[in-house]
Enzyme design. Structure first.
Site, short mmCIF file in Angstrom:
data_model
loop_
_atom_site.label_atom_id
_atom_site.label_comp_id
_atom_site.label_asym_id
_atom_site.label_seq_id
_atom_site.Cartn_x
_atom_site.Cartn_y
_atom_site.Cartn_z
CG LEU A 96 9.80 -44.49 12.12
CD1 LEU A 96 8.57 -44.72 11.30
CD2 LEU A 96 9.64 -45.06 13.51
CG ASP A 97 10.09 -40.61 12.22
OD1 ASP A 97 9.09 -40.74 11.49
OD2 ASP A 97 10.05 -40.67 13.45
#
EC number: 3.5.1.10
Lengths: 282, 282, 282, 282
Positions: free
Chosen positions: B225-226
């Protein structure tokens, strides 16, 4: 590992990128950077190609004659530079030191691939500063009546010191067209405001006008004061909390960084000039 | 006047620029833009070449087979795009509208060369908005227990609508690796602060920490994520005068412009991805 | 024309602005700047009031006892400063010069209302630089085994030179909590990236990650390295065209300007610290 | 919890902050924000004080008479605003939608504390847009011969709709001094370049000049076109890679955010105007 850089501008036509890269490739050159730009309005193609000299099959002295034929065929203006050349800069200043010291510091810190053997000023004030860095200082007063003589002296110094680039580090005098035609390239820095205020005390007038942004513009000097090809610009926010002194201080900071960037782009052969504007392959 | 764009990445070696440009030139193509980059650490050469299709001697369908031989010889990953293609975007959102509306407005204003036929959301709230723009809206609730089913539905929609690009316009759900492997490229946007605050309520924590700058980062979505390849970032100043609500508002503004720029770079085929990072030929 | 500045923080309650301004007014003081901030979450009121000493009916020495009663009534933390005081700064450095020279230059140019009588370094390299500016230089090597002794020497120097502010101008050593409790305020500068990379070679890792923005953060030093109250931050754009060396150079430029701004805010008594964050009345 | 805001400007003199804060305090008001500025050159004191109405001992209607005496004594220009007032905005546009849609979107998103009941345009094009948002649209063509009639119609509409603020969201007509004197405040947005290019096709000319920065300026409209008090400015970087179309697109983005910020500052009663400039207590 030294590299060579070709800066080329010519009328746009098909096959230019292929021609330029084939030239490098035909002598076993390895292109490190290649950047091209087409200005459709001007009908111009502009290119910067940098290649590794290691393993390149031409001696440095052979590159110019070898490329001349290609350049003629495409009607190109062109320059050839080597990364291990060390251009010689003359700094011109008046009394302010912020741009002068910044450039000297960056040169000493290895940020600017150049030598700075000469400072010229129309005032005697900065001689101790120059001396502390071991840089020759020439004080050439400039008065309206003796401007031509002063410029003759300046040109003689540029020649004597074999100067490749003049940087006006807050040199508060206008250069004549005659001097500019005989001198190497000259980079100047000046404040910028939105809207612009011509004439004296620009920061004072920007303050009176309540502007919210001030900046600086670095450009090649031309006879039209502050109208030469723009190399770099930047701005900083201001508010009513900023006094005129704050604007001046913030403006100085902008001038330092913008001038340093412009000089660096020039020294790295990233700037092409045409029609009073620039392409900066940054 | 349509153009073609080649995106190429391959092991660095001599003569690549020459080879690529000779290919275009040999069929009478006129190169409009050519941008190259070498990553010495990765040993990679990356290139974007765009040329005018007018007068080009190959039909569109003939370009792929013609270039395949060259690509094989230099072990290239490559893509071919045509400027008059109109990629189909699916916008995924939750409840917030700022990124969604901004992208739709830009597409309608001609800023994004794409169609937006589909909005997918895990909430029903934005259906009237979608309807007002004549865009199909599919509400697919996502719960931990039925995530796999939801993703199957999502993938089916992407296929049904022939989607080329997914833009997560504040879609507040994590996508599985399985979905990401089957979906077209996915661009995500998230807030950025200095220092970064992971987890919930980042603006609240940035406020508590007294940060002076907040920003946004657009990147391709990956399982981490991210942590995917960054396409674009930007920041804005904040101060103690800004409440948490102000930070959220300023953060939204950053998210809008950064996401729009990233989507635009992708649609104009300016982004190459390698080793979890990007080269953006902006 | 000298001025006095009160920095006040206290539990929020009605009538604080009135009380503070009535105090100044009751002795015929003319307020030049007054800036207030309420942090509702912390339940705190913070204020900076600067007034002209000309015509003020209290002698300087009388202000503290006169205000003490008011301060007690509102449970205030407070400081009193005079604009013609000239705080004494100790610069601590290791081998890098960019922040050090920049601060010295600004002090000489009149931008920083302070003296710089002392440079402390854990390396001998910068002694000639210090000498050229007529600043005392003390080389105190720091090794894990003799850190306590080194810190004792450092503290003794701070006392001997009557230092009011320590600026870590790229001093590459961690300070102990013991030293920080005994020393005057300490301002530090460090690089910032989005996302942040802790540990060694941050620019190298930012380059590997392909970040599009790098920056710098100035903060008061605390035992938690790089976690102290943030005074100022700024960023600059980077791209794949920037090498690691370019990131380092751009990072240095950010460190210079951000540190200089933070030191200036501190010297002008514009910074209030509470709960590990700052209010900067800039 | 509603608050009241006083905007005060008056000749500078001792004790003004004390007087204003004592007034609020004497009726048990709790000051939330207080920001003051002195312009020594103009001899002016400017202040914005916002206080909580909860527990305040004056009814709203009593504040004006109560403060009038104080205002008279200090020769103040002043305004009183309540945070739960909902000013009514008229958007004036021509054919471009970027500023118009952005303001409407922000108002709907709760970012602008105002109503937008009216759009006036000199073209019929945007009527469907207005209708889709449920906003009344009045098409008032403007020709040199019938400008006075058009302005009479416009003024009548402003009155009929009880408009408090006119925002020229790319309304490409000059307003007469007569209209400006009769209308509520008018905020305008225009492009800014360094240097500035007056007249037609500014982006085209900025492109020809090779500028490296473009921006936008929001200001109160005055008879001197684009010369009114500046509320907000911002800029964005451009390069030779940007076509005229890119400049226009980037300029539009600047216009959107700068206009929105200026409108917001105005609606939050943060702007004081004097001597053709502003203090923005942002």
């Amino acid at each position: 590992m030294p590299s060579a850089t070709l800066l080329v501008s010519c009328p746009d036509q098909k096959g230019l990128v292929a021609k330029l890269s084939a030239f490098i490739h035909s002598y076993d050159g390895n292109i490190i950077h290649a950047d091209h730009h087409t200005d459709p309005e001007a009908g111009l193609f502009l290119s910067r190609i940098e290649w590794d000299l290691q393993g390149f099959q031409l001696e440095r002295a052979e590159i110019i004659p070898a490329f001349s034929g290609i350049a003629r065929g495409i009607q190109a203006n062109w320059e050839l530079h080597f990364s291990d050349a060390c251009p010689r800069i003359a700094l011109w200043a008046s009394k302010q030191t912020h741009c002068l010291l910044d450039l000297i510091w960056r040169q000493r810190a290895g940020e600017l691939p150049a030598e700075i053997p000469l400072i010229i000023s129309n005032h005697p004030d900065l001689e101790p500063t120059a001396r502390s860095f071991g840089i020759d200082y020439h004080h050439i007063p400039v008065s309206p009546d003796h401007k031509a003589e002063a410029e003759a002296q300046q040109l003689a110094l540029l020649q004597q010191y074999q100067i490749d680039l003049v940087v006006l580090a807050k040199y508060m005098q206008v250069l004549s067209g005659s001097l500019l035609r005989q001198a190497p390239p000259v980079i100047n820095i000046h404040h910028s405001t939105l809207p612009a205020f011509a004439g004296a005390n620009p920061y004072h007038r920007a303050h009176q006008r309540g502007v919210k942004i001030i900046g600086a513009t670095a450009h090649y000097a031309t006879e039209d004061l502050d109208e030469g090809p723009i190399i770099e610009q930047d701005v900083v926010r201001v508010s009513h909390r900023d006094t005129v002194a704050d604007l001046i201080r913030k403006g100085r900071d902008m001038e330092r960084v913008v001038l340093a960037r412009a000089v660096r782009y020039h020294l790295e052969n990233r700037v092409l000039v045409y029609q009073n504007k620039t392409v900066v392959f940054a």
